[in-house]
Write an enzyme that holds these catalytic residues in place. Structure first.
Site, PDB file in Angstrom:
ATOM      1  N   LYS A  53     -34.153  -4.589  27.282  1.00 27.13           N
ATOM      2  CA  LYS A  53     -33.310  -3.449  26.900  1.00 27.13           C
ATOM      3  C   LYS A  53     -33.791  -2.878  25.565  1.00 27.13           C
ATOM      4  O   LYS A  53     -33.880  -1.664  25.390  1.00 27.13           O
ATOM      5  CB  LYS A  53     -31.844  -3.895  26.799  1.00 27.13           C
ATOM      6  N   GLN A  97     -23.551  -8.882  26.308  1.00 28.41           N
ATOM      7  CA  GLN A  97     -24.463  -9.484  27.281  1.00 28.41           C
ATOM      8  C   GLN A  97     -23.766 -10.628  28.027  1.00 28.41           C
ATOM      9  O   GLN A  97     -23.213 -11.532  27.407  1.00 28.41           O
ATOM     10  CB  GLN A  97     -25.716 -10.004  26.549  1.00 28.41           C
ATOM     11  N   ASP A 120     -22.061  -0.273  29.881  1.00 29.21           N
ATOM     12  CA  ASP A 120     -22.297  -1.102  31.071  1.00 29.21           C
ATOM     13  C   ASP A 120     -21.400  -0.674  32.230  1.00 29.21           C
ATOM     14  O   ASP A 120     -21.614  -1.075  33.371  1.00 29.21           O
ATOM     15  CB  ASP A 120     -22.005  -2.584  30.745  1.00 29.21           C
TER      16      ASP A 120
END
Ligand code: NAP
Length: 280
Positions: A53, A97, A120
């Site tokens: 990322k 995460q 997300d």
């Protein structure tokens, strides 16, 4: 004839050019997208994802901050950190995460992120809006799968899409997005009976199981579009949920692992981050 390979690598490359341009346009307007990644513990797979990322952010021109917290961190400490990022006007996108260590309540932490900074698409508000077909941040992997199918010109309207897996981050949301594309959708899971009979009916087959080589050639309808979401490690090598070598001889389209859906997931995170910065 062998299936057409849906290369996430190639699609990522194409998208990158437009993302660099859009980021530059935002910068010219004084908007500097900044993605904050909260990383708890040092799970090796998560380390790789965070690094990927970060590499893409660098390529696009998105600023980034990685907040590292120890594996035994308390719920309150992570919540405080999320609050701080929520309140920082320079931070335009936040992601936590996953997976998180067991002592942390994942749903509560995801719900703590401001929905407009949730890149997300895992916040319950965004997941609910997605279900209703309203504009929102879409979960990156499902968004990437739809992007791949559209880009390859796979017909979706009226097609029978079979999804194996019903997780909140892949199976359920991709099924909803396929429904929005006017597919007829069947969702399968570990209690599904006669699985192969169902998968053989799929014009589109999405495998999000987490078991190496789970989908074999006899489970695939000739000419189907097979999307392999799985990331499994076998003898140190990354492999998908689909028996690629044999399935590619039956399918019409197939996404490889690595170089398929994983690439699109990170690409869609960049899209979501640029869009969140625009909204801010
Ligand atoms: P998950 O939460 O473990 O869900 C797996 C799903 O597979 C569950 O719904 C489970 O059914 C179903 N399943 C398990 N065994 C089955 C069987 N024998 N027959 C039919 N269904 C079965 O996993 P996930 O988070 O959705 O991820 C799935 C895979 O995708 C993993 O390999 C993950 O690493 C990978 N992934 C990749 C990306 C990417 O960017 N490439 C992103 C996210 C995830 P039940 O619900 O009944 O247990």
């Amino acid at each position: 004839m062998s299936a057409m390979i849906l290369s996430g690598k190639e699609m990522e490359k194409e998208l990158l050019a437009s993302q660099i341009e859009r980021c530059g346009q935002l910068n010219a307007r004084g908007i500097h997208p900044l993605l904050a990644v909260v990383m708890v513990g040092d799970d090796p797979a998560s380390e790789i994802y965070v690094r990927n990322k970060s590499r893409m952010c660098d390529a696009v021109g998105i600023l980034q901050q990685t907040i590292r917290m120890p594996a035994d961190v308390s719920q309150e400490s992570v919540e405080r950190e999320i609050d701080r990022l929520n309140n920082d006007p320079a931070v335009t996108g936040i992601l936590v995460q996953l997976p998180l260590p067991g002592q942390l309540d994942e749903n509560q932490l995801l719900a703590r992120i401001l929905p407009q900074k949730d890149v997300d698409g895992f916040h319950a508000l965004n997941a609910g809006k997605m279900l209703r077909g309203e504009a929102c941040a879409l979960a990156c992997t499902p968004r990437g799968i739809i992007y791949m199918l559209k880009k390859a010109g796979v017909p979706m309207e009226g097609a029978h899409a079979v999804v194996i897996g019903r997780s909140n981050i892949v199976g359920k949301p991709v099924a909803m997005l396929l429904l929005q594309e006017n597919c007829t959708v069947t969702i399968c899971h570990s209690k599904t009976q006669n699985l192969a009979e169902i998968t053989r009916q799929g014009d589109i087959l999405i495998a999000a199981v987490g078991k190496a080589h789970f989908v074999t050639a006899d489970m695939v309808k000739p000419g189907a579009a097979v999307i392999d979401v799985g990331v499994n490690r076998v003898d140190g090598k990354v492999t998908g949920d689909v028996d690629f070598e044999n399935v590619k001889e039956v399918a019409g389209y197939i996404s490889p692992v690595p170089g398929g859906v994983g690439r699109m997931t990170v690409s869609m995170l960049m899209e979501n981050t640029l869009e969140a910065a625009c909204r801010e």
